[in-house]
Design a protein around this motif. Sequence first.
Motif, mmCIF file in Angstrom:
data_model
loop_
_atom_site.group_PDB
_atom_site.id
_atom_site.type_symbol
_atom_site.label_atom_id
_atom_site.label_comp_id
_atom_site.label_asym_id
_atom_site.label_seq_id
_atom_site.Cartn_x
_atom_site.Cartn_y
_atom_site.Cartn_z
ATOM 1 N N LEU A 65 30.831 32.741 38.832
ATOM 2 C CA LEU A 65 29.503 31.715 39.189
ATOM 3 C C LEU A 65 27.873 32.365 39.411
ATOM 4 N N PRO A 249 21.490 28.332 30.790
ATOM 5 C CA PRO A 249 23.037 27.538 30.526
ATOM 6 C C PRO A 249 23.937 29.022 30.730
ATOM 7 N N LEU A 251 26.111 30.446 32.605
ATOM 8 C CA LEU A 251 27.211 30.214 33.054
ATOM 9 C C LEU A 251 28.515 30.010 32.370
ATOM 10 N N LEU A 252 28.113 28.965 32.293
ATOM 11 C CA LEU A 252 29.215 27.387 31.255
ATOM 12 C C LEU A 252 29.209 28.675 30.035
ATOM 13 N N VAL A 255 32.333 30.881 30.672
ATOM 14 C CA VAL A 255 33.579 30.792 30.519
ATOM 15 C C VAL A 255 33.746 30.309 29.516
ATOM 16 N N GLY A 304 27.888 21.417 24.392
ATOM 17 C CA GLY A 304 28.166 20.907 25.910
ATOM 18 C C GLY A 304 30.142 20.642 25.780
ATOM 19 N N ALA A 305 30.368 19.618 25.119
ATOM 20 C CA ALA A 305 31.072 19.228 24.818
ATOM 21 C C ALA A 305 31.867 20.530 24.354
ATOM 22 N N VAL A 308 33.009 22.473 27.744
ATOM 23 C CA VAL A 308 34.463 21.678 28.265
ATOM 24 C C VAL A 308 35.743 21.345 27.485
ATOM 25 N N VAL A 311 37.205 25.477 27.532
ATOM 26 C CA VAL A 311 37.522 25.269 29.007
ATOM 27 C C VAL A 311 38.914 24.697 28.980
#
Lengths: 328, 328, 516
Positions: A65, A249, A251-252, A255, A304-305, A308, A311
């Motif tokens: 992280l 941004p 990190l996200l 992943v 972002g969506a 997510v 993930v």
Amino acid sequence: MTRFFRNQGWVAGLFALFVLLFVLTKLIQPGYGSGDFGSLVRAVLPYAFAVAAQTVVVIAGGIDLSVAAMMALTSVTAASMMNGASEEYALFVVPFVLAMGLVLGALNGILIVVTRVPDIVVTLATLFVLQGAALLVLGAPGGAAADWLKASIVGTLPIPGLPDSIDAWVPKALVLLVVCLCIIWIPLRRSKLGLSIYAIGSSELAAFRSGVPVARTRIIAYALSGLFAAMGGLTLTMSTGIGAPIPGPYLLASVAAVVLGGVALGGGKGGLLGPIVAVFVLRLVRTDLTLLAIDPNVTAIIEGAIMVAVVMFGAFITIRGRPAGAMP
Amino acid sequence: MSSSATMPQPVSLGRRVKRFMADRPLVPLIILLVILVVILQILRPGIVNERWLANTVKFAIPLAILAGCQTMTMLTGGIDLSVGTVATMSAFIMATQIVSQDPAVAFLLAMMPAILIGLINGIGVGVFRVHPLIMTLGTSLIGTGCLQVYQRTVIASGAKIPDFLNWLGTGLTYGFPNALLLFVPLAVLIVFTLRRTGFGRLLYAVGDNERAARLSGVRYWQVITALYVISSLLAGITGLLYIGLIKAPSLSLAEPLVLPSVAAAVIGGTSIFGGRGGYTGTIIGALILTVLTTLLTILQMPEGARRILFGLIVLFVTAAYLRIVEER
Amino acid sequence: MTTNPLLDATGVAKNYGAVAALRNASLSVLPGEVHALMGANGAGKSTLVNILTGAIHADAGRVLIRGETRDIRSPAAARRAGLLPVYQEPSLIPDLDVLSNLRLTGTPVEPFRAWVRELGIPDLDLRDTARDIPLAVLRVLDLARALAVEPDVLLLDEMTAALPANLAEKVLEVVRRQGDSGRSVIFISHRFVEISALCDRATVLRDGETVGVVDIVPGVEEKIVELMLGARIVKTQMTARPAGQAASTAASRPRLSVRNLRVGTKLNDVSFDLANGEVVGVVALEGQGQDELFAALAGSIRPSGGTIEVDGQGVKFTHPSDAIRAGIAYVPGDRTEALAMQRSVHENIALPFSAALRKWGPIRVHKERTVVASAIARLQIDTRAQGEVQRLSGGNQQKVTIARWIAANARTILCFDPTRGIDVGTKQEIYKLLRELAGLDKSVLFYTSELEEVQRVCDRVIVIFGGQVVDIFPVEEADEPALMRAAYGLPRGVTVDVGIMADPTSHPSQTPEAAP
């Protein structure tokens, strides 16, 4: 041949997706040319290194992280060291910052191995620590970068014997990215160490029983992650000319790209190529959204969506992949 | 200690201390709090007075509520990093909607994003089994994006802090902060929920042993979805309280509270692995951190150093609790 | 013995908290010998293996290899010392191909190939990913990988388990030849046939101690069993409970009726009834589908075929809560699966009360306390350490898992090996309790790995082999030899060689009236 497709099918599909998006981009903006591609690659650079950092650790069965915070810290360190210093001094700064990433990454690994606190908690804590350290180095965005460093990712690399029309599509940034990743990844992939990293991610018990030094391998995986993150931090400074202590941004994004790139979050599977192509795909989506004249803030939401959703999809696949009866 | 009856062999002092710490985590916490206050008084004689006390409580309350979100999610082995964004969103929407809307309507509008984000978090974690950290980080990014878009639409109409929130956030009655009027019932409710309701019991059970909970007929997704919605609602309420305290709506209003909220819960004895902890410890944890912040400010420690310290606290406290749990 | 032992371990001990997994184990293996390591479940075999192979560290004891003291601190160190294990679960990395697995362990490829061929797998592709290779082949590859580095001591844990007959035969042949060529093999097996065909000597463990070393000669089986069972051998033959009390209930509609139940590949076709007031035993060797049967009945996994009826009504469970609503509760064998270890006894017992959405509100403390207290009293749980379940003894923990369902008033309880690893006194209490439950017209399905329990507790016994019900015994006929024979899939009334259980007269707990 079938095995090639089974192993590389996902990456090939991603690449096809990238080409498709590229064609789409051309349709939206017929004038999209080599110069735009060059800026795409420059934008991709920090993401690509963040993803590389995340990939190594995820393959080893962990998660990091602190990637974005590590990038912020290395970036501000480089920027403040180069501030007002000579061009030659940067020759010292670069290896210093890379070594710093390596050591701090290894520290992550050591903390995980020694305290036996789960990786996600340890790297969350180091995320805070590295963030704080970045703020100590530079309270606000600032610093400077050597000109030759900044120049090293701008423009194209002239390759003798290649016509200019093709050469224009080989931006320096891409060359830098490919060289930096290959120089570490290819020898690693072929070495016993690389095998060990896959082994501990695939099955820690089997790896231990096969005589793999699990703890040492884990530490090395995190050290490599730190090294890649430091590269990412350097590219941040190179492209902006300054260092910013607040992590981006990454990190996200890292992943999401790892998952999209076909690296299972459980570890042991996948390679570096998939996640890197995935980063290009994700960035190109953003470019297209921008070209479609969508509000940049809305773009951020969509982006972002998507991350997510990716993930969630990855997690869903992981559940489905478990054998029946192991369902919790 | 009645439990020593099951241990025929003599228990060493170290183990006794550890077990005591595990059974009664409040006592050492209160001692630590008192020590910090005493140090403060020594460094700045006379600083500890009625006004300072009220001020400390005022600033500790929003932190304590957010730490309540972390406590409850951590009990199930999760974490909620979206609380900062949710609180900011609620506060910002409240401050901008109150200009044109009835307070009740504004309040409902302010709570909408909280419910929505909580629901998405809950479904992502409970149904899709995304790691809570990644999930809440993702929704928090999306939320920030949405807030930026929203900000553009209301930029002309301006913002104001409702008098009521002002009174609640900063006002004093007979020397007591008015915020206690909100906090005391809320804290009682949280403690009661955790100790004396079926839902609270399930939070512990799910966090301690999800499989056992499942075999007892507990449906994981129901518990988790409800939990993250509640957590988000609490965060939203905190946002309203916090804007009354800070009095300046910004897009990163409550963001600085996220890390301390995790730290407060961890210090308060809630295990980040789930199944162990409670809210009373968290409240004291929040007080400790608030006093610590004052102390660090007096010592002129920069923000960066504070983050480093908080990160280290999270890491070392977690490692220490792990040792305590393991050594039985 | 004139030759010096190749491997000599003495006084090995290992404690896990207050539990002693090994007290005083010793093992001495001569060059060129195939040495059997035997013991009942929980005797400490796997702990000893793990110590010898460096997977865990012993608390005490000494390991000599070729007369030198060696401190084996890791599997890698064990390898260097010439000690190679083949575990029950193959230790090939699932996501790497075979070739990479060989590289990882530094195994030479050509000898490996030769051994693989020798072991009866002619067409192996080294590029295959381990995950895609069937388990049986994987175990053989694991063995070939060990053989390829020519270890001094080869340690085989249940090597022939999960192997089809043809592969098993080749494996045994190869193992035998290892001994002939001067290398040693430590052979762990439950199968007397293999041991008598293969081994020179056997070391027997019981309760973490080496209780004897015997030469394998014809007729030694009885001696080994005696050593393995220890005091249990001289136990007075308990009287089989009369089945009469269950007979009366048999006429009414069954509480639970299972027809042609299938789960994946593990459970193929299981049909049986469970009446009210009846305790039905389930007997099976490890991994014959009993886990899947219980999980399916408890709603943990979905069956792939067949029907389950409760009180004559067809049911489809998608979650354990469905089964619980139908009054069926599951007590897993592994207590850590069933208990929230950091929570109190009270909370653990009361957990099912709060599970349903409408029970999430305030707890009625007084009512709950009464119910829980009566369940605690009923099972005589030692509640001195009730703050956290993990501080209780194993037996008391097991009682908590059962008390939970007594408090919840479940009508059917599925007990999966509830007496595994708990003390004798508590075992007796659990037997008594299960009978009491039957007396209250509740029904119990009871899987046990200890055959002697069957006659103490059950009214009927179903025997599962290879995912199918192969026999259903009334309790009078369910003595240990008969059950053992059935568990190996042999029909009743036929005497076939199944290790030492083959000849009824050789079995110590033989009862006169139960001759087949």
